[in-house]
Design a protein around this motif. Structure first.
Motif, PDB file in Angstrom:
ATOM      1  N   ASP A  65       0.993  -1.200  -0.034  1.00 32.22           N
ATOM      2  CA  ASP A  65      -0.038  -0.241   0.560  1.00 32.22           C
ATOM      3  C   ASP A  65       1.328   1.332  -0.016  1.00 32.22           C
ATOM      4  O   ASP A  65       1.534   2.045   0.520  1.00 32.22           O
ATOM      5  N   THR A  66       1.002   2.108  -1.210  1.00 34.66           N
ATOM      6  CA  THR A  66       1.686   3.599  -1.315  1.00 34.66           C
ATOM      7  C   THR A  66       0.933   4.402  -0.656  1.00 34.66           C
ATOM      8  O   THR A  66       1.604   5.632  -0.595  1.00 34.66           O
ATOM      9  N   GLY A  67       0.081   3.607   0.100  1.00 30.13           N
ATOM     10  CA  GLY A  67      -1.276   4.756   0.553  1.00 30.13           C
ATOM     11  C   GLY A  67      -0.689   5.456   1.637  1.00 30.13           C
ATOM     12  O   GLY A  67      -0.974   6.561   2.601  1.00 30.13           O
ATOM     13  N   LEU A  68       0.637   5.134   2.401  1.00 36.57           N
ATOM     14  CA  LEU A  68       1.368   5.460   3.692  1.00 36.57           C
ATOM     15  C   LEU A  68       1.926   6.386   3.275  1.00 36.57           C
ATOM     16  O   LEU A  68       1.963   7.220   4.121  1.00 36.57           O
ATOM     17  N   ASN A  69       2.739   6.687   1.973  1.00 43.40           N
ATOM     18  CA  ASN A  69       3.204   8.290   1.316  1.00 43.40           C
ATOM     19  C   ASN A  69       2.706   8.944   2.349  1.00 43.40           C
ATOM     20  O   ASN A  69       1.317   9.624   2.620  1.00 43.40           O
ATOM     21  N   GLY A  70       3.707   9.912   2.766  1.00 43.12           N
ATOM     22  CA  GLY A  70       3.319  10.680   3.064  1.00 43.12           C
ATOM     23  C   GLY A  70       2.774  11.690   4.761  1.00 43.12           C
ATOM     24  O   GLY A  70       3.290  10.878   5.551  1.00 43.12           O
ATOM     25  N   GLU A  71       2.436  12.681   5.221  1.00 41.28           N
ATOM     26  CA  GLU A  71       2.381  12.758   6.569  1.00 41.28           C
ATOM     27  C   GLU A  71       0.883  12.323   7.192  1.00 41.28           C
ATOM     28  O   GLU A  71      -0.039  12.081   6.911  1.00 41.28           O
ATOM     29  N   TRP A  72       1.539  12.251   8.781  1.00 41.09           N
ATOM     30  CA  TRP A  72       0.206  11.640   9.817  1.00 41.09           C
ATOM     31  C   TRP A  72       0.466  11.769  11.161  1.00 41.09           C
ATOM     32  O   TRP A  72       1.934  12.883  11.551  1.00 41.09           O
ATOM     33  N   ILE A  73      -0.901  12.330  11.749  1.00 41.07           N
ATOM     34  CA  ILE A  73      -0.548  12.681  13.252  1.00 41.07           C
ATOM     35  C   ILE A  73      -1.519  12.193  14.163  1.00 41.07           C
ATOM     36  O   ILE A  73      -2.723  11.460  13.744  1.00 41.07           O
ATOM     37  N   LEU A  74      -0.023  11.486  14.654  1.00 41.11           N
ATOM     38  CA  LEU A  74      -0.930  10.622  16.142  1.00 41.11           C
ATOM     39  C   LEU A  74      -2.071  11.099  16.625  1.00 41.11           C
ATOM     40  O   LEU A  74      -2.577  12.892  16.570  1.00 41.11           O
ATOM     41  N   VAL A 107      -3.156  14.825  27.432  1.00 43.05           N
ATOM     42  CA  VAL A 107      -2.065  14.335  26.820  1.00 43.05           C
ATOM     43  C   VAL A 107      -2.562  14.811  25.517  1.00 43.05           C
ATOM     44  O   VAL A 107      -3.309  14.695  24.520  1.00 43.05           O
ATOM     45  N   ASP A 108      -1.643  15.684  24.708  1.00 46.81           N
ATOM     46  CA  ASP A 108      -1.679  16.034  23.388  1.00 46.81           C
ATOM     47  C   ASP A 108      -0.866  15.187  22.786  1.00 46.81           C
ATOM     48  O   ASP A 108       0.518  15.182  21.561  1.00 46.81           O
ATOM     49  N   PHE A 109      -1.824  13.890  21.756  1.00 46.30           N
ATOM     50  CA  PHE A 109      -1.071  12.508  20.925  1.00 46.30           C
ATOM     51  C   PHE A 109      -0.245  13.782  20.073  1.00 46.30           C
ATOM     52  O   PHE A 109       0.125  13.033  19.038  1.00 46.30           O
ATOM     53  N   SER A 110      -1.430  15.482  19.704  1.00 51.90           N
ATOM     54  CA  SER A 110      -1.024  15.440  18.076  1.00 51.90           C
ATOM     55  C   SER A 110       0.228  15.912  17.468  1.00 51.90           C
ATOM     56  O   SER A 110       1.020  16.799  16.480  1.00 51.90           O
ATOM     57  N   GLU A 111       1.632  15.887  19.031  1.00 48.00           N
ATOM     58  CA  GLU A 111       2.014  16.649  19.115  1.00 48.00           C
ATOM     59  C   GLU A 111       3.544  15.328  18.385  1.00 48.00           C
ATOM     60  O   GLU A 111       4.963  16.058  17.792  1.00 48.00           O
ATOM     61  N   THR A 112       2.707  14.419  18.368  1.00 40.91           N
ATOM     62  CA  THR A 112       3.760  12.967  17.250  1.00 40.91           C
ATOM     63  C   THR A 112       3.309  13.175  15.828  1.00 40.91           C
ATOM     64  O   THR A 112       2.104  13.230  15.569  1.00 40.91           O
ATOM     65  N   ARG A 113       4.182  13.212  14.734  1.00 38.56           N
ATOM     66  CA  ARG A 113       4.291  12.900  13.586  1.00 38.56           C
ATOM     67  C   ARG A 113       4.718  12.202  12.741  1.00 38.56           C
ATOM     68  O   ARG A 113       6.529  11.572  13.417  1.00 38.56           O
ATOM     69  N   LEU A 114       3.920  11.727  12.005  1.00 39.25           N
ATOM     70  CA  LEU A 114       5.027  10.644  10.761  1.00 39.25           C
ATOM     71  C   LEU A 114       5.027  11.122  10.091  1.00 39.25           C
ATOM     72  O   LEU A 114       4.020  11.529   9.343  1.00 39.25           O
ATOM     73  N   ILE A 115       6.043  11.151   9.004  1.00 36.13           N
ATOM     74  CA  ILE A 115       5.907  11.295   7.485  1.00 36.13           C
ATOM     75  C   ILE A 115       6.521  10.283   7.119  1.00 36.13           C
ATOM     76  O   ILE A 115       7.116   9.681   6.701  1.00 36.13           O
ATOM     77  N   PHE A 116       6.384   9.233   5.908  1.00 38.92           N
ATOM     78  CA  PHE A 116       6.114   8.560   5.070  1.00 38.92           C
ATOM     79  C   PHE A 116       6.727   8.402   3.950  1.00 38.92           C
ATOM     80  O   PHE A 116       5.936   9.367   3.039  1.00 38.92           O
ATOM     81  N   ASP A 117       7.637   8.050   3.036  1.00 36.60           N
ATOM     82  CA  ASP A 117       8.595   8.302   1.758  1.00 36.60           C
ATOM     83  C   ASP A 117       8.116   6.681   1.680  1.00 36.60           C
ATOM     84  O   ASP A 117       9.463   6.076   1.768  1.00 36.60           O
ATOM     85  N   THR A 118       7.632   6.868   0.887  1.00 34.39           N
ATOM     86  CA  THR A 118       7.795   4.505   0.297  1.00 34.39           C
ATOM     87  C   THR A 118       8.438   4.884  -0.627  1.00 34.39           C
ATOM     88  O   THR A 118       8.910   4.120  -1.115  1.00 34.39           O
ATOM     89  N   ASP A 119       8.622   5.749  -1.479  1.00 33.72           N
ATOM     90  CA  ASP A 119      10.226   5.519  -2.726  1.00 33.72           C
ATOM     91  C   ASP A 119      11.395   5.454  -1.792  1.00 33.72           C
ATOM     92  O   ASP A 119      12.202   4.275  -2.546  1.00 33.72           O
ATOM     93  N   ALA A 120      11.778   6.009  -0.903  1.00 35.81           N
ATOM     94  CA  ALA A 120      12.911   6.006  -0.270  1.00 35.81           C
ATOM     95  C   ALA A 120      12.682   4.556   0.960  1.00 35.81           C
ATOM     96  O   ALA A 120      13.534   4.324   1.367  1.00 35.81           O
TER      97      ALA A 120
END
Length: 129
Positions: free
Chosen positions: A26-35, A48-61
């Motif tokens: 699933d290349t749908g992972l690509n991009g930014e996600w906020i907890l 607790v502010d979970f949104s202080e954690t962000r993920l950025i997936f680069d599915t090409d790399a």
């Protein structure tokens, strides 16, 4: 003729790909996600502010950048991580694995832990910004 046939077979065998190659389906992972939420056998302060954690997936790399803007660490330390895996399993180089599911703008990561220990099962819920 036998040498030619032998050469063709040798080239074919050398060029075959391994069935163990990394394939994330699933290349749908690509991009930014906020907890948004962490579900576990643990307790969090109501503020607790979970949104202080962000993920950025680069599915090409095959890299994941983790950004923790607050003092709390819910997923991983801030930094860049390489991952592999197959189907819907992400395997990180720090020997952690997560099952993922994408449903629209929602990403769920389930920590694949020791099934003999009931208190270390963690589910992370993310959304796209």
């Amino acid at each position: 003729m036998k040498r030619f046939l032998g050469l063709v077979i040798l080239v074919f065998l050398i060029s075959c790909e391994s069935d163990n190659d990394t394939i994330i389906q699933d290349t749908g992972l690509n991009g930014e996600w906020i907890l948004q939420e962490v579900s576990c056998f643990c307790a969090f302060d109501a503020n607790v502010d979970f949104s202080e954690t962000r993920l950025i997936f680069d599915t090409d790399a095959n890299t994941l950048t983790v950004i923790n803007e607050g003092t709390d660490r819910f997923f991983k330390e801030s930094g860049e991580y390489r991952y592999g895996g197959q189907n819907n399993i992400l395997d990180f180089t720090d020997n952690t694995s997560y099952q993922f599911e994408i449903d629209g703008n929602q990403l769920t990561l389930i920590y694949l832990d020791n099934p003999q220990i009931a208190d270390d099962e963690v589910v992370y819920s993310f959304r796209r910004p």
